[in-house]
Structures are given as structure tokens and as C-alpha cells.
Design an enzyme around this catalytic site. Structure first.
Site, PDB file in Angstrom:
ATOM      1  N   LYS A  69       0.861  -1.177   0.000  1.00  0.00           N
ATOM      2  CA  LYS A  69       0.000   0.000   0.000  1.00  0.00           C
ATOM      3  C   LYS A  69       0.901   1.231   0.000  1.00  0.00           C
ATOM      4  O   LYS A  69       2.093   1.138   0.341  1.00  0.00           O
ATOM      5  CB  LYS A  69      -0.922   0.009   1.217  1.00  0.00           C
ATOM      6  CG  LYS A  69      -0.193  -0.002   2.570  1.00  0.00           C
ATOM      7  CD  LYS A  69      -1.178  -0.008   3.722  1.00  0.00           C
ATOM      8  CE  LYS A  69      -0.444  -0.036   5.071  1.00  0.00           C
ATOM      9  NZ  LYS A  69      -1.392  -0.019   6.208  1.00  0.00           N
ATOM     10  N   THR A  96      -4.355  -4.402   5.022  1.00  0.00           N
ATOM     11  CA  THR A  96      -5.179  -3.219   5.237  1.00  0.00           C
ATOM     12  C   THR A  96      -6.444  -3.358   4.405  1.00  0.00           C
ATOM     13  O   THR A  96      -6.388  -3.774   3.247  1.00  0.00           O
ATOM     14  CB  THR A  96      -4.400  -1.963   4.825  1.00  0.00           C
ATOM     15  OG1 THR A  96      -3.164  -1.926   5.563  1.00  0.00           O
ATOM     16  CG2 THR A  96      -5.193  -0.696   5.111  1.00  0.00           C
TER      17      THR A  96
END
Length: 555
Positions: free
Chosen positions: A175, A220
Site C-alpha cells: 500500500k 489493510t
């Protein structure tokens, strides 16, 4: 089984243990390289070999500092991990995985682990310094990126992922926050705490524990792949899914799967519910669609479709000099950010308690300032999303779900019924100036802080401890879920005390038993310590169980 914690240089490590005052084993750390007769003894590092400077970042059990090697003068990022916290919260495995994964890496696009050492309280990782911060910062301030900038950074990320996979590791948390930028604005992937090492040949590799780990919830929410939500074993293709999300985010400024709660994000991921902006270049649309494919075997980059080479061959990457990209000149993101900062100075939403009146109790501060606008725990980044009801989603929606000030939490089916229309528009770009009681609306009379249709899972009177100060308080856990922290109130059963604050319910929340009567609730911003002589363990079990329901398993 006795648990030991070992960290060493060059894979030379052994473990030992002592016994605590309670008679049980107490993990300690020892390494063969600490033996003066070991050939690597003079190459090891110890705490006093470095000067320590500013804090670069903090996590639940680690702090990253600037460190200067006294021998060479070179600066590093030194990650300091609290041993007691690691052992007590069963994080030993993840620390060892991070060390082992990093020790395999040797690539310009990945942070390098130089040394590890320890003292009585902490473990230390000495890592590459990435002075220009996270790619996320530049996306947040400058996105959408132009096509050439997006392609440049996508190419570097892809080469780094290729190296990670070649070394027998799945990162599992790709990410923008885990992609750092070095002095020359080239990427360095970091944070291997969620990684999976997949080429182990020992007997444990096929064990039930290992199989469960392959299905465990990591990563996430906005970048989690569909196979993980189905509890399927996670393979290298999971990193390809996250890679597609990052390309989308660079081109648009937001992740493809955006929603007010993690549960709704998961529903969007499982239903492949995202919108491709019209202004995306056609080659970008095509590669994102091929990467964001639910079936990992049909995902671009899978072994069945030719591996990562198939991604490199996609027209999106036409013109990329794969051999020399890390020595080429990076796009001028830093200069653009400096120009943007001059035009629009950023204002940090976080509240610094050190700037508050030193004589003012933080609970008093919250009672005076706890509004939707001022709450330092609220995510006030603009979010606009449209949620299409499905049989799986509908029972999870409540009448107040479109409240723009509601916390980013996962709604759970405890009798909460949908009362909205087929579509619910949620805009989290603004913040109300109403006080907390005013914005909560109607509520059961016996507890004045609940939303309509919200019910209490657990509530009780506890002692709030802050240093030498202790105060009677009420703690309430609801089915939404929310954690409310109240004044003592008039009666023990009524819970009508003033609302001090709402402890933010996020995937980073951690509940921990500190003794028979004491438990802590950790958040990224602070730790709350409570005492309940009869129900401390029950509080921890209930909170952690709901955290698993909210963030840890497929809905």
C-alpha cells in the site's frame, strides 16, 4: 511450550531463557555472535554504537528513530521494538518473520536490513533511511498523478514485488503507506511484519498452524484481496491485487474500494464494486481491470497467465527501461509537493496534548472539546461513496449509518435493521459543530449516548488509571461497535454520566490484560488503562472477539 525470542546477524542465532519471579519461563535474547570467540563478533553492533535522534514514526510496539553510526557517520532508520510487549501480545512470530523476510532482500526498491541487536528492554533493526517519506503523502497532496509519473512508480513497485516473490516471500500489505521514497525519490518497500515466507521445507510448513496462517487476516482493508476474505490460502497473486489498487490510487487520488466502514469495504471487494474514472488512459483501465480480478488464477501476474513478466509486457508499461529505472531521474514529486505546500499549507488534524494546559486533565479537555469537528481520533479525510444494498449488506445498515460523523468501524448484525432506501449516499467530507449529545439524536432513556437501534453488549463501572491518578468511570461497548468512556454518573446501573470520549474502534485497536484486575485499550494515539477487579479478563475477551468479527474474518 517455552517461548524464546532470538535476533542475530547473518542468521547466527540461538536462544536461552531464564525464569521469572512467578516461576514461569521468561523469554530472553542471546546470539552466538555475542560470543567473543565468534568470527563475526567484531562486526556486530550494540546500542552504544549509534547516536539516536528524532522519532520518524511510532507503532503499537515499535518506534522508528534516526540513528547515526558512530564509526562511519552514516545515518540509518533504527526500528526499536519493545520486547515485553512483543512477548506478552504473542507478536514474537511476526517480529521473526519480518527479520527473516528482510534478511532475504537485496534490491534497490526494498529497505535493507543491515544489523540487528538488543538491550535488556528492546530489539533493534537497523534499516535504510528513506528521507522523503511515504508515497501516500504525495498521493494525498498531489494526486491524480500524470500517466508518466504513475507508470514510473508502478514499474519500480513491480520490480520490487518481483524480487520479493523470487526470494520466497509474499508481502501481503502492499500500500502507499508502506512504499517509502529515498533521497533520489526512488521507492523502497518497507514493513514486512505481515509477510508470509512460502518456501520453507521443514515439517512445520505443512502443519495446521501454517495452513491457518496462510488464511489469517493480514493487511489493510482497502487493499485486501477477495481470496483472503473467503478464507482461501493467500498466494503471490494477493500482492498483484494490491498493486492494482495502488495504480488506481496514483491515477485517481483514492483507493478503488472506498467506504465508511471496513465491513462495507469488504463487501465492495467481494462484489468487485468500483468505478473506473472516464479520464483514465485506456491502457491504465485495462491493466487495473486485469489486476483487480476476483479469481487469483485469472489475475494478471498469476503463474497461470505468465507471471510478473506478463505485467511487464502489458502496453501500460511500453517504453519503460526496466534495467536502468532505479538509476534514472525520478519524476519531480518533491518539487511539486513543495510548490503545493506553499499554495495550500497543510493543517494537521491531530491534537498535541503537550500544547494543552499542563494543569488540565485530558478527560476535562475532552469534555470541553469533544465535538465532531475537534475529535482528534476522527478520520476527516473526504470520502464519498455509494453503497448498493445486497442480501448480505442490507441487515448491516442502520438508520444512522449515513451519519457523516460516525466512526470508521464495522457494523455487525446484532438486531440492527435497515431503514434506508435501496441506495445510501454517505459523505464524510464535512464535520458537524454539534456537541456529541446533540448529534446522537433519539436514544433509550436509560443511557443517553446511543444511536437509534444501538444496543449494549457490555457495560460496567471501572477505575480509570493515569499514573498515580485514579477515577471511577463507566465503560460501554455497543453492538455498532463503539467504545464509550463516561463519567461515573448518578447511579451505577443508569450510565447517565457525561460522555468523556469515544475510544476509536479501528483495526489498530488492541485490548490487553495487564493483571488479574487491570486491562489496557491501546489506540494509535494513546493507551487507556482500566481496573475491574471482577471482569478485566471478560472485557478483554469481549473486545477482542468483536475485533475479530469486525476486522479479522470474512463477513
Amino acid at each position: 511450550m517455552e517461548e524464546t525470542l532470538s535476533l542475530a546477524e547473518h542468521s547466527h542465532y540461538s536462544t536461552s531463557s531464564t525464569h521469572s519471579a512467578h516461576g514461569g519461563p521468561e523469554p530472553t535474547l542471546s546470539t552466538e555472535v555475542d560470543d567473543p570467540s565468534h568470527p563475526l563478533y567484531h562486526h556486530r553492533r550494540i546500542v552504544t554504537d549509534f547516536d539516536y535522534g528524532d522519532i520518524l514514526g511510532e507503532g503499537s510496539y515499535s518506534t522508528v528513530l534516526i540513528g547515526r553510526d558512530k564509526r562511519s557517520g552514516k545515518q540509518y532508520a533504527i526500528k526499536r521494538l519493545d520486547k515485553a510487549h512483543i512477548v506478552k501480545n504473542n507478536k514474537v512470530k511476526y517480529v521473526m518473520i519480518e527479520r527473516d523476510a528482510l534478511s532475504r532482500m537485496n534490491h534497490p526498491g526494498i529497505v535493507k536490513l543491515y544489523w540487528t541487536y538488543k538491550d535488556n528492554r528492546s530489539l533493534y533493526f537497523v534499516l535504510d533511511m528513506a528521507r522523503n517519506g511515504e508515497l501516500y503523502t504525495y498521493i494525498r497532496r498531489l494526486a491524480p498523478f500524470d500517466f508518466e509519473t504513475t507508470r514510473f512508480y508502478a514499474a519500480e513497485i513491480l520490480l520490487a514485488i518481483e524480487h520479493i516473490h523470487e526470494r520466497g516471500v509474499i508481502h501481503r500489505d502492499i500500500k502507499p503507506e508502506n512504499i517509502l521514497l529515498d533521497d533520489a525519490m526512488h521507492i523502497k518497500i518497507t514493513d514486512f511484519g505481515s509477510a508470509k515466507i512460502i518456501d520453507e521445507t521443514d515439517a512445520d510448513d505443512s502443519s495446521a498452524d501454517d495452513a491457518a496462517a496462510a488464511r489469517s487476516f493480514v493487511g489493510t482493508a482497502e487493499y485486501v484481496s477477495p481470496e483472503l476474505l473467503k478464507s482461501d490460502p493467500v498466494s503471490k497473486e494477493a500482492d498483484m491485487w494490491a498493486f492494482g489498487c495502488v495504480i488506481y490510487q496514483m491515477l485517481s487520488g483514492k483507493s478503488p474500494f472506498k467506504a465508511p466502514t471496513d465491513y462495507l469495504i469488504f463487501q465492495k471487494i467481494k462484489n468487485l464494486e468500483y468505478t473506473m474514472p472516464d479520464d483514465f488512459p485506456q491502457t491504465a483501465k485495462d491493466i487495473i481491470q486485469r489486476l483487480l480480478t476476483a479469481d487469483p488464477q485469472q489475475r494478471l501476474g498469476s503463474q497461470a497467465l505468465g507471471g510478473i513478466q506478463a505485467i511487464k509486457d502489458h502496453p501500460f508499461f511500453d517504453g519503460v527501461d526496466w534495467e536502468n529505472i532505479f538509476t534514472s531521474t525520478a519524476p519531480p514529486l518533491k518539487e511539486r509537493l513543495e510548490e503545493e505546500a506553499k499554495k495550500h499549507p497543510a493543517v494537521s488534524p491531530k491534537f498535541d496534548f503537550d500544547q494543552a494546559n499542563e494543569d488540565e486533565d485530558e478527560d476535562v479537555w475532552f469534555s470541553k472539546h469533544n465535538t465532531a469537528h475537534n475529535d482528534p481520533f476522527r478520520d476527516r479525510s473526504p470520502v464519498t461513496t455509494q453503497i448498493h444494498n445486497s442480501p448480505a449488506v442490507e441487515p448491516m445498515l442502520s438508520a444512522s449509518e449515513n451519519d457523516p460523523t460516525s466512526n470508521r468501524s464495522s457494523f455487525m448484525n446484532h438486531g440492527v435493521q435497515a431503514e434506508g432506501s435501496a441506495k445510501v449516499d454517505s459523505q464524510a467530507s464535512g464535520a458537524s459543530s454539534e456537541s456529541v449529545p446533540e448529534r446522537l439524536g433519539l436514544h433509550p432513556a436509560w443511557i443517553p449516548h446511543l444511536y437509534p437501534n444501538e444496543s449494549v453488549i457490555k457495560a460496567g463501572r471501572v477505575t480509570r488509571r493515569r499514573g498515580f491518578i485514579s477515577k471511577k468511570r463507566n465503560l460501554v461497548l455497543t453492538n455498532r461497535p463503539r467504545l464509550l468512556y463516561l463519567d461515573q454518573g448518578t447511579e451505577k446501573e443508569k450510565f447517565d454520566g457525561h460522555l468523556r470520549c469515544e475510544i476509536p474502534w479501528t483495526s489498530k485497536l488492541l485490548s490487553e490484560l495487564k493483571g488479574k484486575a487491570t486491562f489496557c485499550i491501546h489506540t494509535p494515539e494513546k493507551t487507556y488503562t482500566f481496573e475491574d477487579r471482577k471482569h478485566a479478563q471478560e472485557w478483554v475477551n469481549t473486545i477482542n472477539s468483536m475485533l475479530v468479527d469486525a476486522f479479522g474474518v470474512a463477513a
